[in-house]
Write an enzyme that holds these catalytic residues in place. Sequence first.
Site, PDB file in Angstrom:
ATOM      1  N   GLY A   1       0.927  -1.127   0.107  1.00 54.10           N
ATOM      2  CA  GLY A   1      -0.034   0.101   0.162  1.00 54.10           C
ATOM      3  C   GLY A   1       0.964   1.293  -0.086  1.00 54.10           C
TER       4      GLY A   1
ATOM      5  N   GLY B   1       1.498   4.982   3.497  1.00 54.73           N
ATOM      6  CA  GLY B   1       2.292   3.911   3.290  1.00 54.73           C
ATOM      7  C   GLY B   1       3.824   4.409   2.858  1.00 54.73           C
TER       8      GLY B   1
ATOM      9  CB  THR C   1      -2.228   0.388  -8.911  1.00 55.63           C
ATOM     10  OG1 THR C   1      -3.702   0.191  -8.568  1.00 55.63           O
ATOM     11  CG2 THR C   1      -2.135   1.254 -10.179  1.00 55.63           C
TER      12      THR C   1
ATOM     13  CB  ALA D   1     -10.481  -0.173   7.123  1.00 54.60           C
TER      14      ALA D   1
ATOM     15  CE  LYS E   1      -5.323   6.279  14.490  1.00 50.55           C
ATOM     16  NZ  LYS E   1      -6.394   6.672  13.707  1.00 50.55           N
TER      17      LYS E   1
ATOM     18  CG  HIS F   1      -6.225   8.546  18.955  1.00 48.95           C
ATOM     19  ND1 HIS F   1      -6.528   8.935  17.544  1.00 48.95           N
ATOM     20  CD2 HIS F   1      -5.205   9.427  19.346  1.00 48.95           C
ATOM     21  CE1 HIS F   1      -5.653   9.928  17.274  1.00 48.95           C
ATOM     22  NE2 HIS F   1      -4.799  10.167  18.462  1.00 48.95           N
ATOM     23  CG  ASN F   2      -9.094   8.128  15.029  1.00 50.65           C
ATOM     24  OD1 ASN F   2      -7.974   7.869  15.674  1.00 50.65           O
ATOM     25  ND2 ASN F   2      -9.453   7.694  13.750  1.00 50.65           N
TER      26      ASN F   2
ATOM     27  CE1 TYR G   1     -34.751  -3.448  37.331  1.00 49.01           C
ATOM     28  CE2 TYR G   1     -32.314  -4.057  37.022  1.00 49.01           C
ATOM     29  CZ  TYR G   1     -33.406  -3.256  37.539  1.00 49.01           C
ATOM     30  OH  TYR G   1     -33.017  -2.246  38.080  1.00 49.01           O
TER      31      TYR G   1
END
Length: 483
Positions: free
Chosen positions: A9, A14, A34, A77, A184, A187-188, A481
């Site tokens: 990537g 990357g 690619t 992702a 993470k 964090h975001n 309950y």
Amino acid sequence: MEADIGMIGLAVMGQNLVLNMVDNGFTVAVFNRTTSKVDDFMNDAAKGNKGVLPAHDLAGFIKLLKRPRRVMLMIKAGDAIDDFLKELTPLLEKGDIIIDGGNSYFQDSQRRYESLKEQGFLYIGTGVSGGEEGARHGPSIMPGGNPDAWPHVKDILQKIAAKSEDGEPCCDWVGEGGAGHYVKMVHNGIEYGDIQLIGESFDMMHRGLGIDYPKLADTFKKWDEGELNSYLIEITAQIFTKMDKDGKPLLDKILDTAGQKGTGKWTGMSALDMGIPVTLIAEAVFARCLSALKEERVEASKAYPIPFKGFEGDKEAMIPKIANALYAAKLTSYAQGFMLMRKASDEYKWKLNYGAISLMWRGGCIIRSRFLGKIKEAYDKNKDLKNLLLDPYFIKEISRCHQPWREVVSASALLGLPLPSMSSALAFFDGYRTERLPANLLQATRDFFGAHTYERVDQPRGKFFHTNWTGTGGDVSASSYNA
């Protein structure tokens, strides 16, 4: 020559991580689906760099790696990762290591960890924060997954990570399974909250107090020198000074509709699943959703032309109060975030080290700030701390700031300026510090219409009761309950 690690990537993150690794003495093999991107990289940013070994097919890429092979994925992702793993794993051997450095959903990481473990591979799902600049010169890195993989990647990840003021790498092992990507994610979510709180403070000062951009820039620069010191405060001051080609503030030309990539939403979803009131982050997500309704908001502004009188008090005196409100809300946001991680750690048996997590966020990442050192100190003093709001430093600071916090939220309501995250944080704080909430009436209501039962203050916890409120409803309670 054999490569220490391989990168799949070659988008900006990357590429920058590759160059960071090479700068730190590692040889890196690179591949991109690619393949023209491999050539572009080798002819541009990596030109003449002998530490970068290009490959134009996956099999050739694998042959370039030392054993155990360490393969890092910086690809989109979701399904794309699962699809790529199907191509990659047949070329690997048992004991090889796969590192997912994208913003993967933690449940996906948990699933991949378990699946790859069964196949004999060591999986790491790691958050990488800091954007392209951080990736190039030192990001915050939050690895989790198979602990057997950590000794094989520790040296690389810690060397390329940002360093805190005391020289410690902003990277340490988080926990098993999806723990790294969970941290993470939180964090975001906190990042969403921080950005929203800063935006609300800006709106209160600019529209509410009529403060112009030069003074806003100076104010944020001063804030960055004190307790509010952070990367986001620093860049906000710079944003106020940026002019468009016509010499007018660029900020005025930017459409007020906010985008999002989903990690803040995931934090809110997890909070709901866990039953943890992460209200500030949820409001920050909803604020972005509301901003997207631009056309409806324009129509509503005409339907409700409420006169805006502006703030009529002491504007200079209000500025430090806004700073205090921002700080108190920020403290509350982090308290909520660590509440959520504590619950998840118990739920998934991760044994998260909260002090270490705060250290990982001290440098490189978007939410890096001086204040994070106070969180580390809190957990260093008491590793079993139930909530940061019960730490002496938090108690002292919020006790100092809560009155101006109230004044700012009150003033905004009277002005008609929305402060959704700042006001929701105040409501949460007041709820958290209240010994007796009106949930007793809520439970009575639930028992009245649905026989859902309730607990009594004069009886042991865990013992439930039902009242026949009308005298005609019967004495049978509901079979389940839920508090």
